[in-house]
Design a protein around this motif. Structure first.
Motif, mmCIF file in Angstrom:
data_model
loop_
_atom_site.group_PDB
_atom_site.id
_atom_site.type_symbol
_atom_site.label_atom_id
_atom_site.label_comp_id
_atom_site.label_asym_id
_atom_site.label_seq_id
_atom_site.Cartn_x
_atom_site.Cartn_y
_atom_site.Cartn_z
ATOM 1 N N ARG A 113 -14.432 28.807 -12.681
ATOM 2 C CA ARG A 113 -14.512 28.191 -14.011
ATOM 3 C C ARG A 113 -15.428 26.969 -14.039
ATOM 4 N NH1 ARG A 113 -12.112 28.842 -18.704
ATOM 5 N NH2 ARG A 113 -11.601 27.078 -20.035
ATOM 6 N N ASP A 114 -15.454 26.202 -12.951
ATOM 7 C CA ASP A 114 -16.309 25.014 -12.928
ATOM 8 C C ASP A 114 -17.774 25.394 -13.115
ATOM 9 O OD1 ASP A 114 -14.121 23.395 -12.564
ATOM 10 O OD2 ASP A 114 -14.326 23.299 -10.383
ATOM 11 N N THR A 115 -18.179 26.495 -12.492
ATOM 12 C CA THR A 115 -19.552 26.973 -12.647
ATOM 13 C C THR A 115 -19.766 27.553 -14.043
ATOM 14 O OG1 THR A 115 -19.690 27.475 -10.288
ATOM 15 C CG2 THR A 115 -21.290 28.544 -11.738
ATOM 16 N N ASP A 116 -18.768 28.276 -14.546
ATOM 17 C CA ASP A 116 -18.909 28.950 -15.835
ATOM 18 C C ASP A 116 -19.095 27.964 -16.987
ATOM 19 O OD1 ASP A 116 -18.501 31.284 -14.465
ATOM 20 O OD2 ASP A 116 -16.402 31.499 -15.065
ATOM 21 N N LEU A 117 -18.300 26.907 -16.995
ATOM 22 C CA LEU A 117 -18.285 26.009 -18.158
ATOM 23 C C LEU A 117 -19.033 24.706 -17.941
ATOM 24 C CD1 LEU A 117 -14.668 26.346 -19.623
ATOM 25 C CD2 LEU A 117 -16.746 27.598 -20.211
ATOM 26 N N GLY A 118 -19.224 24.282 -16.695
ATOM 27 C CA GLY A 118 -19.889 23.019 -16.452
ATOM 28 C C GLY A 118 -19.027 21.840 -16.873
ATOM 29 N N GLU A 119 -19.647 20.700 -17.017
ATOM 30 C CA GLU A 119 -18.889 19.472 -17.297
ATOM 31 C C GLU A 119 -18.617 19.271 -18.778
ATOM 32 O OE1 GLU A 119 -20.740 16.110 -15.528
ATOM 33 O OE2 GLU A 119 -20.610 16.901 -13.477
ATOM 34 N N ASN A 120 -19.493 19.745 -19.637
ATOM 35 C CA ASN A 120 -19.315 19.532 -21.081
ATOM 36 C C ASN A 120 -18.355 20.577 -21.639
ATOM 37 O OD1 ASN A 120 -19.399 19.052 -23.795
ATOM 38 N ND2 ASN A 120 -21.616 19.325 -24.015
ATOM 39 N N ARG A 121 -17.116 20.167 -21.861
ATOM 40 C CA ARG A 121 -16.111 21.067 -22.415
ATOM 41 C C ARG A 121 -15.517 20.479 -23.689
ATOM 42 N NH1 ARG A 121 -13.071 23.316 -16.926
ATOM 43 N NH2 ARG A 121 -14.908 23.223 -15.607
ATOM 44 N N SER A 122 -16.362 19.832 -24.459
ATOM 45 C CA SER A 122 -15.908 19.270 -25.728
ATOM 46 C C SER A 122 -15.492 20.380 -26.674
ATOM 47 C CB SER A 122 -17.032 18.447 -26.366
ATOM 48 O OG SER A 122 -18.099 19.300 -26.760
ATOM 49 N N VAL A 123 -14.765 20.006 -27.703
ATOM 50 C CA VAL A 123 -14.343 20.993 -28.700
ATOM 51 C C VAL A 123 -15.552 21.698 -29.293
ATOM 52 C CG1 VAL A 123 -13.228 21.304 -30.945
ATOM 53 C CG2 VAL A 123 -12.198 19.789 -29.244
ATOM 54 N N GLU A 124 -16.557 20.937 -29.659
ATOM 55 C CA GLU A 124 -17.727 21.545 -30.302
ATOM 56 C C GLU A 124 -18.503 22.431 -29.350
ATOM 57 O OE1 GLU A 124 -18.251 21.765 -33.488
ATOM 58 O OE2 GLU A 124 -16.357 20.682 -33.593
ATOM 59 N N ARG A 125 -18.570 22.043 -28.067
ATOM 60 C CA ARG A 125 -19.291 22.887 -27.108
ATOM 61 C C ARG A 125 -18.573 24.218 -26.927
ATOM 62 N NH1 ARG A 125 -22.081 25.852 -25.949
ATOM 63 N NH2 ARG A 125 -23.076 26.376 -23.969
ATOM 64 N N LEU A 126 -17.258 24.181 -26.819
ATOM 65 C CA LEU A 126 -16.532 25.431 -26.637
ATOM 66 C C LEU A 126 -16.458 26.236 -27.934
ATOM 67 C CD1 LEU A 126 -13.672 24.668 -24.088
ATOM 68 C CD2 LEU A 126 -15.913 25.698 -23.736
ATOM 69 N N ARG A 127 -16.501 25.563 -29.069
ATOM 70 C CA ARG A 127 -16.591 26.296 -30.334
ATOM 71 C C ARG A 127 -17.904 27.086 -30.378
ATOM 72 N NH1 ARG A 127 -14.023 24.767 -34.878
ATOM 73 N NH2 ARG A 127 -14.014 22.588 -34.194
ATOM 74 N N THR A 128 -18.992 26.416 -30.026
ATOM 75 C CA THR A 128 -20.294 27.081 -30.011
ATOM 76 C C THR A 128 -20.316 28.234 -29.021
ATOM 77 O OG1 THR A 128 -21.432 25.044 -30.657
ATOM 78 C CG2 THR A 128 -22.755 26.737 -29.572
ATOM 79 N N ARG A 129 -19.762 28.000 -27.841
ATOM 80 C CA ARG A 129 -19.738 29.063 -26.826
ATOM 81 C C ARG A 129 -18.906 30.250 -27.303
ATOM 82 N NH1 ARG A 129 -20.140 29.301 -20.773
ATOM 83 N NH2 ARG A 129 -20.986 27.195 -20.956
ATOM 84 N N SER A 130 -17.765 29.973 -27.918
ATOM 85 C CA SER A 130 -16.925 31.058 -28.429
ATOM 86 C C SER A 130 -17.679 31.884 -29.457
ATOM 87 C CB SER A 130 -15.640 30.498 -29.047
ATOM 88 O OG SER A 130 -14.846 29.849 -28.085
ATOM 89 N N HIS A 131 -18.368 31.207 -30.369
ATOM 90 C CA HIS A 131 -19.103 31.923 -31.407
ATOM 91 C C HIS A 131 -20.254 32.729 -30.813
ATOM 92 C CE1 HIS A 131 -17.604 29.247 -34.957
ATOM 93 N NE2 HIS A 131 -16.628 29.802 -34.271
ATOM 94 N N GLU A 132 -20.913 32.176 -29.789
ATOM 95 C CA GLU A 132 -21.985 32.934 -29.129
ATOM 96 C C GLU A 132 -21.430 34.204 -28.477
ATOM 97 O OE1 GLU A 132 -24.805 29.065 -27.956
ATOM 98 O OE2 GLU A 132 -23.503 29.999 -26.457
ATOM 99 N N LEU A 133 -20.286 34.084 -27.820
ATOM 100 C CA LEU A 133 -19.671 35.250 -27.190
ATOM 101 C C LEU A 133 -19.236 36.275 -28.229
ATOM 102 C CD1 LEU A 133 -17.537 33.501 -24.433
ATOM 103 C CD2 LEU A 133 -19.327 35.196 -24.026
ATOM 104 N N LEU A 134 -18.653 35.807 -29.322
ATOM 105 C CA LEU A 134 -18.218 36.720 -30.376
ATOM 106 C C LEU A 134 -19.412 37.433 -31.004
ATOM 107 C CD1 LEU A 134 -15.507 34.382 -31.901
ATOM 108 C CD2 LEU A 134 -15.051 36.669 -30.981
ATOM 109 N N ASP A 135 -20.500 36.696 -31.225
ATOM 110 C CA ASP A 135 -21.723 37.321 -31.754
ATOM 111 C C ASP A 135 -22.224 38.413 -30.813
ATOM 112 O OD1 ASP A 135 -22.052 35.940 -34.165
ATOM 113 O OD2 ASP A 135 -23.228 34.330 -33.251
#
Length: 316
Positions: free
Chosen positions: A26-48
């Protein structure tokens, strides 16, 4: 919702709805920036990416941090995605307050009071986009199996068109599945879906899932890669050998093995990156022969040992 759910790959949001989870790497997958907005963006990218690839089942839970919120935002921004099936779960409360180092990340409670609270919370986010509501992580001793008042309320939800299901965990998944199959309201079975852990290492629920399928339930499979133990550098040698033979990656082989089961409906990818998702989705077209499947069957562990090890995985 359209039932039965067809055999396919789905996307679960456990790994991207909150900053901490137990998946390896997980440390490699997500990196250090795990803010709400960063994970919101990542979730939307995955869903797209998943939707573009044909994925039509998406799975969240109240305890997956902001997964329901992220999914709701994506659905609102994608009115064209009106052909997806949306499932969520209740029964665990997220308690980590967006921290990776929380002493406790979630609290389990299958009481009627928790159902009423979390049902309202889910409704506020997903509204009429919710197709399936599942009791999260039922075990044989769960009060959700015997609480008649809860059953009545769940039957009321089902009468509105939202399917009612349950998920399982632990070494006695088969017992929990069989107990749930016996739950009825006014003589009719309550549950229409079951979501269970099944993978090359943990196959103990297989016979009970076949029984559930024969009884008319849709079977959703979670943790097909054993929280990362069947992917990347952590994959066992036998799995890597089959991956090399097929020109695929170990994660795709692990998911393809699950898709071979005649009772399987949606098999969830728990991808945290677009590359992982693309690799997982190869499973849909990957044909394993009987000899390869037999070699992979040798990886099966005692369920008690499997769940003990899973319980020792740290939250990253």
């Amino acid at each position: 919702m359209p039932l039965p759910l067809k055999k396919s790959l789905g996307l679960g949001l456990a790994a991207v709805g909150r900053p901490g989870y137990i998946n390896l790497g997980r440390d490699t997958d997500l990196g250090e920036n795990r803010s709400v907005e960063r994970l919101r963006t990542r979730s939307h990218e995955l869903l797209d990416a998943a939707y573009a690839a044909g994925v039509r089942y998406f799975d969240a839970a109240r305890s997956y941090g902001r997964a329901e919120e992220f999914l709701a935002g994506w659905l609102a921004a994608r009115p064209d995605a009106d052909d997806v099936t949306v499932g969520s779960k209740w029964g665990y409360t997220y308690t980590a307050d967006w921290s990776v180092d929380a002493e406790k990340h979630e609290v389990k409670d299958h009481s009627l009071a928790t159902y009423e609270r979390q049902r309202a919370e889910t409704d506020a986010l997903l509204g009429d986009r919710l197709d399936l509501y599942q009791i999260h992580s039922v075990t044989p001793d769960s009060p959700a199996l015997t609480d008649k008042d809860l059953h009545a309320r769940l039957a009321e939800l089902a009468a509105t068109g939202v399917a009612v299901g349950f998920s399982t965990s632990g070494p006695a998944q088969a017992d929990a599945i069989r107990a749930a199959l016996a739950v009825t309201v006014d003589g009719a079975p309550l549950f229409r879906t079951v979501q269970s852990t099944y993978n090359a290492l943990e196959t103990s629920a297989g016979p009970a899932l076949a029984e559930a399928h024969a009884a008319g339930l849709s079977v959703i499979v979670k943790e097909g890669m054993a929280n990362g133990r069947l992917a990347g550098p952590d994959a066992p040698e036998a799995l890597r050998a089959v991956a090399e033979e097929t020109g695929a990656t170990p994660d795709a082989v692990a998911l393809a093995l699950v898709l071979r089961q005649p009772w399987a409906g949606p098999v969830l990818s728990g991808a945290a990156t677009s590359d992982q998702l693309g690799s997982n989705l190869r499973a849909a077209t990957l044909g394993l022969d009987d000899e390869q499947a037999a070699r992979l069957a040798a990886l099966t562990e005692d369920p008690r040992a499997y769940w003990t090890r899973r319980g020792q995985l740290p939250w990253h």
